[in-house]
Design a protein around this motif. Structure first.
Motif, PDB file in Angstrom:
ATOM      1  N   GLN A   3      16.648  -2.977 -11.828  1.00  0.00           N
ATOM      2  CA  GLN A   3      16.963  -1.708 -12.506  1.00  0.00           C
ATOM      3  C   GLN A   3      16.909  -0.503 -11.559  1.00  0.00           C
ATOM      4  OE1 GLN A   3      14.328  -3.783 -14.090  1.00  0.00           O
ATOM      5  NE2 GLN A   3      16.143  -4.873 -14.775  1.00  0.00           N
ATOM      6  N   GLY A   4      17.241  -0.741 -10.299  1.00  0.00           N
ATOM      7  CA  GLY A   4      17.292   0.367  -9.347  1.00  0.00           C
ATOM      8  C   GLY A   4      15.942   0.791  -8.797  1.00  0.00           C
ATOM      9  N   GLN A   5      14.873   0.075  -9.194  1.00  0.00           N
ATOM     10  CA  GLN A   5      13.525   0.413  -8.701  1.00  0.00           C
ATOM     11  C   GLN A   5      13.145  -0.527  -7.551  1.00  0.00           C
ATOM     12  OE1 GLN A   5      11.788   3.100 -10.100  1.00  0.00           O
ATOM     13  NE2 GLN A   5      13.783   3.329 -11.103  1.00  0.00           N
ATOM     14  N   ILE A   6      12.580   0.016  -6.481  1.00  0.00           N
ATOM     15  CA  ILE A   6      12.151  -0.835  -5.377  1.00  0.00           C
ATOM     16  C   ILE A   6      11.033  -1.744  -5.882  1.00  0.00           C
ATOM     17  CG2 ILE A   6      11.244  -0.908  -3.023  1.00  0.00           C
ATOM     18  CD1 ILE A   6      13.994   0.501  -3.322  1.00  0.00           C
ATOM     19  N   PRO A   7      11.202  -3.072  -5.786  1.00  0.00           N
ATOM     20  CA  PRO A   7      10.174  -3.970  -6.329  1.00  0.00           C
ATOM     21  C   PRO A   7       8.842  -3.837  -5.597  1.00  0.00           C
ATOM     22  CG  PRO A   7      11.882  -5.213  -5.177  1.00  0.00           C
ATOM     23  CD  PRO A   7      12.352  -3.803  -5.244  1.00  0.00           C
ATOM     24  N   GLN A   8       7.777  -4.215  -6.312  1.00  0.00           N
ATOM     25  CA  GLN A   8       6.428  -4.008  -5.767  1.00  0.00           C
ATOM     26  C   GLN A   8       5.637  -5.312  -5.639  1.00  0.00           C
ATOM     27  OE1 GLN A   8       4.239  -0.661  -7.317  1.00  0.00           O
ATOM     28  NE2 GLN A   8       6.109   0.400  -7.910  1.00  0.00           N
ATOM     29  N   THR A   9       6.342  -6.447  -5.558  1.00  0.00           N
ATOM     30  CA  THR A   9       5.647  -7.691  -5.241  1.00  0.00           C
ATOM     31  C   THR A   9       6.287  -8.301  -4.002  1.00  0.00           C
ATOM     32  OG1 THR A   9       7.053  -9.217  -6.484  1.00  0.00           O
ATOM     33  CG2 THR A   9       5.278  -8.120  -7.708  1.00  0.00           C
ATOM     34  N   GLN A  10       5.496  -9.103  -3.311  1.00  0.00           N
ATOM     35  CA  GLN A  10       5.989  -9.721  -2.077  1.00  0.00           C
ATOM     36  C   GLN A  10       7.183 -10.635  -2.370  1.00  0.00           C
ATOM     37  OE1 GLN A  10       3.748 -12.852   0.149  1.00  0.00           O
ATOM     38  NE2 GLN A  10       3.235 -11.150   1.486  1.00  0.00           N
ATOM     39  N   ALA A  11       7.072 -11.454  -3.427  1.00  0.00           N
ATOM     40  CA  ALA A  11       8.150 -12.399  -3.744  1.00  0.00           C
ATOM     41  C   ALA A  11       9.447 -11.656  -4.073  1.00  0.00           C
ATOM     42  CB  ALA A  11       7.732 -13.280  -4.917  1.00  0.00           C
ATOM     43  N   GLN A  45       8.762 -11.531   5.199  1.00  0.00           N
ATOM     44  CA  GLN A  45       7.366 -11.258   4.839  1.00  0.00           C
ATOM     45  C   GLN A  45       6.791 -10.038   5.551  1.00  0.00           C
ATOM     46  OE1 GLN A  45       5.030 -14.281   3.626  1.00  0.00           O
ATOM     47  NE2 GLN A  45       3.109 -13.657   4.566  1.00  0.00           N
ATOM     48  N   LYS A  46       7.122  -9.884   6.827  1.00  0.00           N
ATOM     49  CA  LYS A  46       6.589  -8.743   7.586  1.00  0.00           C
ATOM     50  C   LYS A  46       7.069  -7.430   6.973  1.00  0.00           C
ATOM     51  CE  LYS A  46       8.171  -8.247  11.863  1.00  0.00           C
ATOM     52  NZ  LYS A  46       8.948  -7.011  12.071  1.00  0.00           N
ATOM     53  N   SER A  47       8.377  -7.347   6.726  1.00  0.00           N
ATOM     54  CA  SER A  47       8.928  -6.115   6.154  1.00  0.00           C
ATOM     55  C   SER A  47       8.378  -5.871   4.754  1.00  0.00           C
ATOM     56  CB  SER A  47      10.457  -6.202   6.093  1.00  0.00           C
ATOM     57  OG  SER A  47      10.985  -6.355   7.387  1.00  0.00           O
ATOM     58  N   ALA A  48       8.281  -6.937   3.959  1.00  0.00           N
ATOM     59  CA  ALA A  48       7.752  -6.794   2.599  1.00  0.00           C
ATOM     60  C   ALA A  48       6.328  -6.238   2.637  1.00  0.00           C
ATOM     61  CB  ALA A  48       7.782  -8.142   1.887  1.00  0.00           C
ATOM     62  N   VAL A  64       4.899  -4.438   4.962  1.00  0.00           N
ATOM     63  CA  VAL A  64       4.886  -3.033   5.401  1.00  0.00           C
ATOM     64  C   VAL A  64       5.224  -2.125   4.220  1.00  0.00           C
ATOM     65  CG1 VAL A  64       6.002  -1.312   6.863  1.00  0.00           C
ATOM     66  CG2 VAL A  64       5.393  -3.541   7.814  1.00  0.00           C
ATOM     67  N   VAL A  65       6.253  -2.470   3.466  1.00  0.00           N
ATOM     68  CA  VAL A  65       6.646  -1.649   2.314  1.00  0.00           C
ATOM     69  C   VAL A  65       5.522  -1.615   1.277  1.00  0.00           C
ATOM     70  CG1 VAL A  65       8.266  -1.444   0.381  1.00  0.00           C
ATOM     71  CG2 VAL A  65       9.112  -1.979   2.681  1.00  0.00           C
ATOM     72  N   LEU A  66       4.971  -2.780   0.967  1.00  0.00           N
ATOM     73  CA  LEU A  66       3.917  -2.849  -0.057  1.00  0.00           C
ATOM     74  C   LEU A  66       2.677  -2.068   0.354  1.00  0.00           C
ATOM     75  CD1 LEU A  66       4.199  -6.615  -1.034  1.00  0.00           C
ATOM     76  CD2 LEU A  66       4.745  -4.657  -2.488  1.00  0.00           C
ATOM     77  N   SER A  67       2.292  -2.166   1.611  1.00  0.00           N
ATOM     78  CA  SER A  67       1.052  -1.501   2.043  1.00  0.00           C
ATOM     79  C   SER A  67       1.264  -0.009   2.270  1.00  0.00           C
ATOM     80  CB  SER A  67       0.504  -2.175   3.307  1.00  0.00           C
ATOM     81  OG  SER A  67       1.444  -2.124   4.354  1.00  0.00           O
ATOM     82  N   VAL A  68       2.365   0.355   2.903  1.00  0.00           N
ATOM     83  CA  VAL A  68       2.579   1.770   3.245  1.00  0.00           C
ATOM     84  C   VAL A  68       3.058   2.579   2.036  1.00  0.00           C
ATOM     85  CG1 VAL A  68       3.918   3.365   4.681  1.00  0.00           C
ATOM     86  CG2 VAL A  68       3.004   1.250   5.676  1.00  0.00           C
ATOM     87  N   ALA A  69       4.010   2.048   1.286  1.00  0.00           N
ATOM     88  CA  ALA A  69       4.574   2.808   0.160  1.00  0.00           C
ATOM     89  C   ALA A  69       3.754   2.677  -1.109  1.00  0.00           C
ATOM     90  CB  ALA A  69       6.012   2.362  -0.100  1.00  0.00           C
ATOM     91  N   PHE A  70       3.101   1.505  -1.291  1.00  0.00           N
ATOM     92  CA  PHE A  70       2.446   1.248  -2.573  1.00  0.00           C
ATOM     93  C   PHE A  70       0.942   1.003  -2.454  1.00  0.00           C
ATOM     94  CE2 PHE A  70       6.917  -0.338  -3.248  1.00  0.00           C
ATOM     95  CZ  PHE A  70       7.313   0.720  -4.061  1.00  0.00           C
ATOM     96  N   GLY A  71       0.390   1.138  -1.254  1.00  0.00           N
ATOM     97  CA  GLY A  71      -1.065   1.074  -1.094  1.00  0.00           C
ATOM     98  C   GLY A  71      -1.683  -0.307  -1.167  1.00  0.00           C
TER      99      GLY A  71
END
Ligand code: SF4
Length: 208
Positions: free
Chosen positions: A98-106, A116-119, A121-128
């Motif tokens: 739905q146009g939202q950046i997902p927030q799980t690794q899978a 996995q590396k990019s996922a 980085v996004v999860l830790s930097v953008a979503f804590g």
């Protein structure tokens, strides 16, 4: 004991370590991370302002023309492949999330160009999220400091996560900065090293 000392010294040496990629929101971070594969953060940061002016949202990127995206990122490594990944990734986010950046690794790993590396980085930097990612710097430094003997980046990530437990995101960035500025691949600056007593080798370790 050595792991806790190494962690404390790294976090004390690099104040509030975080990504050197420039971004304003999760969409921009996802794009910057995808572009940064085998490319310097400096070059990515020189390219993304014009890119985000032209493609300010995931919905607009999903409808982008491939040749125009290639032209926009032509100074980045592998522009043709990355342009295809960017447009496919954006379409997947629009259609599947739905146009939202997902927030799980899978979910993130289901997107084109995101491993996995990019996922992480996004999860830790953008979503804590309390995650670290193992790039070439983290892999080399972890092995030189005797923190891991794993052969793969994924196994090294598991070992470092179990060893350090908390503060994984800032620690990840501190390890990268340590690898870029002091424990460099060639000719590490050992005279400046504040972790010398933990060093087990100066060999140039790389993941298999
Ligand atoms: S002593 Fe040199 S090789 Fe060892 S961790 Fe420090 S900078 Fe790296």
């Amino acid at each position: 004991m050595s792991a806790s000392t190494i962690k404390a010294r790294l976090l004390a040496h690099f104040e509030n370590p975080t990504t050197e990629l420039t971004y304003q929101n999760p969409y921009e971070l996802l794009v910057a991370v995808l572009l940064s594969a085998q490319c310097t953060d400096k070059r990515v940061n020189a390219t993304t302002p014009a890119f985000f002016a032209k493609y300010p949202s995931i919905a607009i990127l999903a409808k982008a023309n491939l040749q125009e995206v290639q032209e926009c990122i032509k100074s980045i490594s592998y522009p043709n492949a990355k342009a295809k990944h960017l447009i496919t990734m954006a379409r997947q986010v629009v259609e599947n999330f739905q146009g939202q950046i997902p927030q799980t690794q899978a979910e993130l790993k289901s997107l084109a160009g995101i491993g996995q590396k990019s996922a992480n980085v996004v999860l830790s930097v953008a979503f804590g999220a309390n995650l670290l990612a193992v790039d070439t710097h983290v892999f080399r430094v972890a092995h030189r400091l005797g923190l891991s003997t794993a052969k793969s980046a994924a196994q090294t990530e598991a070992e470092l996560s179990a060893l350090f437990v908390s503060d994984l995101c800032p620690l990840h960035h501190a390890l990268i900065l340590f690898g870029r500025r002091i424990c460099t691949a060639l000719k590490p600056k050992c005279s400046l090293c504040f972790l010398q007593e933990f060093c087990v080798s100066r060999a140039n370790f790389k993941p298999r």
